[in-house]
Design a protein around this motif. Structure first.
Motif, PDB file in Angstrom:
ATOM      1  N   GLY A  87       2.088 -17.024 -39.365  1.00  0.00           N
ATOM      2  CA  GLY A  87       1.059 -17.770 -38.632  1.00  0.00           C
ATOM      3  C   GLY A  87       1.477 -18.780 -37.706  1.00  0.00           C
ATOM      4  N   ASP A  88       2.660 -18.964 -37.252  1.00  0.00           N
ATOM      5  CA  ASP A  88       3.052 -19.992 -36.208  1.00  0.00           C
ATOM      6  C   ASP A  88       2.561 -19.400 -34.929  1.00  0.00           C
ATOM      7  N   VAL A  89       1.978 -20.307 -34.168  1.00  0.00           N
ATOM      8  CA  VAL A  89       1.797 -19.586 -32.592  1.00  0.00           C
ATOM      9  C   VAL A  89       3.025 -19.663 -31.720  1.00  0.00           C
ATOM     10  N   ILE A  90       3.151 -18.426 -31.247  1.00  0.00           N
ATOM     11  CA  ILE A  90       4.153 -18.020 -30.420  1.00  0.00           C
ATOM     12  C   ILE A  90       3.738 -18.190 -29.146  1.00  0.00           C
ATOM     13  N   TYR A  91       2.613 -17.749 -28.582  1.00  0.00           N
ATOM     14  CA  TYR A  91       2.098 -17.774 -27.373  1.00  0.00           C
ATOM     15  C   TYR A  91       0.523 -17.973 -27.417  1.00  0.00           C
ATOM     16  N   ASP A  92       0.283 -18.802 -26.619  1.00  0.00           N
ATOM     17  CA  ASP A  92      -1.463 -19.011 -26.455  1.00  0.00           C
ATOM     18  C   ASP A  92      -1.661 -19.554 -24.970  1.00  0.00           C
ATOM     19  N   LYS A  93      -2.157 -18.781 -24.190  1.00  0.00           N
ATOM     20  CA  LYS A  93      -2.532 -19.364 -22.716  1.00  0.00           C
ATOM     21  C   LYS A  93      -3.679 -18.713 -22.303  1.00  0.00           C
ATOM     22  N   PHE A  94      -4.392 -19.454 -21.487  1.00  0.00           N
ATOM     23  CA  PHE A  94      -5.673 -18.838 -20.597  1.00  0.00           C
ATOM     24  C   PHE A  94      -5.120 -18.028 -19.406  1.00  0.00           C
ATOM     25  N   ILE A  95      -5.572 -17.127 -18.987  1.00  0.00           N
ATOM     26  CA  ILE A  95      -5.013 -16.111 -17.815  1.00  0.00           C
ATOM     27  C   ILE A  95      -6.098 -15.998 -16.790  1.00  0.00           C
ATOM     28  N   LYS A  96      -5.837 -16.136 -15.770  1.00  0.00           N
ATOM     29  CA  LYS A  96      -6.879 -16.029 -14.741  1.00  0.00           C
ATOM     30  C   LYS A  96      -6.788 -14.276 -14.207  1.00  0.00           C
ATOM     31  N   ALA A 109       1.522 -13.640 -16.705  1.00  0.00           N
ATOM     32  CA  ALA A 109       1.269 -13.913 -17.980  1.00  0.00           C
ATOM     33  C   ALA A 109       1.598 -12.309 -18.738  1.00  0.00           C
ATOM     34  N   GLN A 110       1.326 -11.178 -17.996  1.00  0.00           N
ATOM     35  CA  GLN A 110       1.579  -9.763 -18.539  1.00  0.00           C
ATOM     36  C   GLN A 110       3.172  -9.723 -18.803  1.00  0.00           C
ATOM     37  N   ARG A 111       3.884 -10.460 -17.764  1.00  0.00           N
ATOM     38  CA  ARG A 111       5.360 -10.249 -18.095  1.00  0.00           C
ATOM     39  C   ARG A 111       5.791 -10.951 -19.220  1.00  0.00           C
ATOM     40  N   GLU A 112       5.098 -12.473 -19.396  1.00  0.00           N
ATOM     41  CA  GLU A 112       5.773 -12.938 -20.646  1.00  0.00           C
ATOM     42  C   GLU A 112       4.980 -12.428 -21.790  1.00  0.00           C
ATOM     43  N   ILE A 113       4.113 -11.732 -22.000  1.00  0.00           N
ATOM     44  CA  ILE A 113       3.623 -11.289 -23.183  1.00  0.00           C
ATOM     45  C   ILE A 113       4.224  -9.899 -23.358  1.00  0.00           C
ATOM     46  N   LEU A 114       4.670  -8.903 -22.589  1.00  0.00           N
ATOM     47  CA  LEU A 114       5.374  -7.913 -22.984  1.00  0.00           C
ATOM     48  C   LEU A 114       6.497  -7.904 -23.332  1.00  0.00           C
ATOM     49  N   LYS A 115       7.368  -9.200 -22.824  1.00  0.00           N
ATOM     50  CA  LYS A 115       8.611  -9.559 -22.962  1.00  0.00           C
ATOM     51  C   LYS A 115       8.738  -9.784 -24.574  1.00  0.00           C
ATOM     52  N   ILE A 116       7.543 -10.501 -25.174  1.00  0.00           N
ATOM     53  CA  ILE A 116       7.212 -10.975 -26.744  1.00  0.00           C
ATOM     54  C   ILE A 116       7.033  -9.752 -27.474  1.00  0.00           C
ATOM     55  N   LEU A 117       6.380  -8.751 -26.980  1.00  0.00           N
ATOM     56  CA  LEU A 117       5.803  -7.450 -27.924  1.00  0.00           C
ATOM     57  C   LEU A 117       6.754  -6.650 -27.901  1.00  0.00           C
ATOM     58  N   SER A 118       7.851  -6.355 -26.735  1.00  0.00           N
ATOM     59  CA  SER A 118       8.885  -5.626 -26.818  1.00  0.00           C
ATOM     60  C   SER A 118       9.568  -5.387 -27.962  1.00  0.00           C
ATOM     61  N   GLY A 119       9.622  -4.116 -28.664  1.00  0.00           N
ATOM     62  CA  GLY A 119      10.612  -3.997 -29.534  1.00  0.00           C
ATOM     63  C   GLY A 119      10.192  -4.409 -31.096  1.00  0.00           C
ATOM     64  N   ASN A 120       8.878  -5.039 -31.180  1.00  0.00           N
ATOM     65  CA  ASN A 120       8.429  -5.797 -32.465  1.00  0.00           C
ATOM     66  C   ASN A 120       7.284  -4.765 -33.089  1.00  0.00           C
ATOM     67  N   VAL A 121       7.168  -4.978 -34.315  1.00  0.00           N
ATOM     68  CA  VAL A 121       5.771  -4.563 -34.924  1.00  0.00           C
ATOM     69  C   VAL A 121       4.645  -5.368 -34.594  1.00  0.00           C
ATOM     70  N   VAL A 122       3.303  -5.024 -33.838  1.00  0.00           N
ATOM     71  CA  VAL A 122       2.489  -5.564 -33.474  1.00  0.00           C
ATOM     72  C   VAL A 122       1.348  -5.445 -34.340  1.00  0.00           C
ATOM     73  N   VAL A 123       0.663  -6.409 -34.952  1.00  0.00           N
ATOM     74  CA  VAL A 123      -0.436  -6.133 -35.701  1.00  0.00           C
ATOM     75  C   VAL A 123      -1.632  -6.762 -34.972  1.00  0.00           C
ATOM     76  N   GLY A 124      -2.712  -6.135 -35.058  1.00  0.00           N
ATOM     77  CA  GLY A 124      -3.971  -6.368 -34.378  1.00  0.00           C
ATOM     78  C   GLY A 124      -5.135  -5.676 -35.017  1.00  0.00           C
TER      79      GLY A 124
END
Length: 324
Positions: free
Chosen positions: A180-189, A218-233
């Motif tokens: 539950g620790d926040v890894i990424y949280d940004k407002f995006i234009k 922001a897209q580049r930053e987010i996809l770098k985090i998601l890549s190779g990981n199990v994403v829950v949503g």
């Protein structure tokens, strides 16, 4: 001078012919023969000399040439017979059993895969021993810094662009860890001008986007985090759509489409329940109640907690499916 007497008549005959040279006649014959041979060879090359015309001349030589070739062929065959037989046998074996050689390659690749596996066999047996062990192993997989496979939860908030705000674009993205620790949280234009902030649901206001991160960055930053990981949503296809990204299906856990989660909540298995409803039933916790709109951080944390409820059973089901 030649004198002939016949009936009292005497004839004196004189022959002034040149002397006959036998060697000269032989030389002329040889030259003529050579010219004949050259002409014959030329006609043969051009294909103008019929086979029948040349048969008598070449019969003896051809017969001797044929004998030599047959003798040489028999000698060569006797020397290479064993090797040729062995080669033919090998080809026959491959034709009857085409998997013999590829199987060896496959076995080598399998052995390399087993050696390179990050999960030891002892861990595999422990995971199958009890639910507690499985949950502990999965937690280690999700929280271990050295393990490339991590579980993260994603939630996005959208605003409307275009005529009457019908087009959805990303305005906020939050990613939390397994704990539950926040890894990424940004407002995006958004790329296009916002025509509807949808604040009642998105929680986004115009001032939040004044100094927001541009979408491409922001897209580049987010996809770098998601890549190779199990994403829950929860209904994660909507989040991935506004990110213009397609995550591998086997690395996605959508809590809106888990029959076993619905069963635990006492809901029909095929029903697509909302995140708010599932959280209330299973945890007796209210989310998305503030008038200022949803919080993507709160929603991401709630999604991860729902996943943990069915994680052990769900991962077993996925592991038992073919191709998983």
């Amino acid at each position: 001078m030649f004198t002939l007497s016949m009936s009292g008549i005497t004839l004196n005959l004189t022959f002034n012919a040149p002397n006959y040279d036998e060697s000269q006649q032989k030389g002329k014959g040889k030259a003529k023969y050579k010219r004949f041979i050259r002409k014959r060879n030329l006609l043969e090359q051009k294909g103008l000399l019929k086979k029948k015309q040349n048969a008598n001349n070449c019969q003896k030589g051809a017969y001797r040439n044929k004998q030599w070739h047959e003798k040489n062929k028999q000698k060569k065959d006797s020397q290479t017979c064993a090797g040729y037989h062995k080669s033919s046998t090998s080809q026959e074996e491959l034709s009857t059993n085409p998997c013999s050689y590829p199987q060896a390659q496959h076995e080598n690749s399998v052995s390399r895969t087993v050696k390179e596996s990050t999960v030891p066999s002892s861990s595999e047996s422990q995971r199958q021993s009890s639910s507690a062990d499985v949950a502990e192993w999965l937690h280690l997989q999700a929280t271990s810094a050295g393990n490339p496979l991590k579980y993260i939860a994603l939630d996005c908030e959208m605003v409307g662009t275009g005529p009457k705000g019908h087009c959805s674009e990303l305005a906020r993205c939050s990613i939390v860890s397994y704990d539950g620790d926040v890894i990424y949280d940004k407002f995006i234009k958004p790329v296009n001008a916002v025509t509807d902030f949808r604040t009642r649901w998105s929680g986004v206001r115009w001032q939040d986007l004044r100094n927001a991160t541009p979408f491409r960055q922001a897209q580049r930053e987010i996809l770098k985090i998601l890549s190779g990981n199990v994403v829950v949503g929860h209904a994660i296809q909507n989040d991935l759509k506004v990110l213009h990204y397609s995550h591998p299906a086997f690395l996605i856990r959508d809590t809106s489409r888990i029959p076993i989660l619905n069963r635990k909540a006492g809901l029909p298995e095929k029903q697509v329940a909302s995140l708010k409803k599932l959280t209330k039933i299973l945890f007796n916790k209210d989310i998305q109640v503030e008038k200022k709109g949803h919080s993507s951080v709160e929603d991401a944390k709630a999604t991860m907690e729902l996943y943990k409820v069915v994680q052990v059973e769900w991962e077993r089901i996925l592991a038992s499916k073919p191709g998983s």
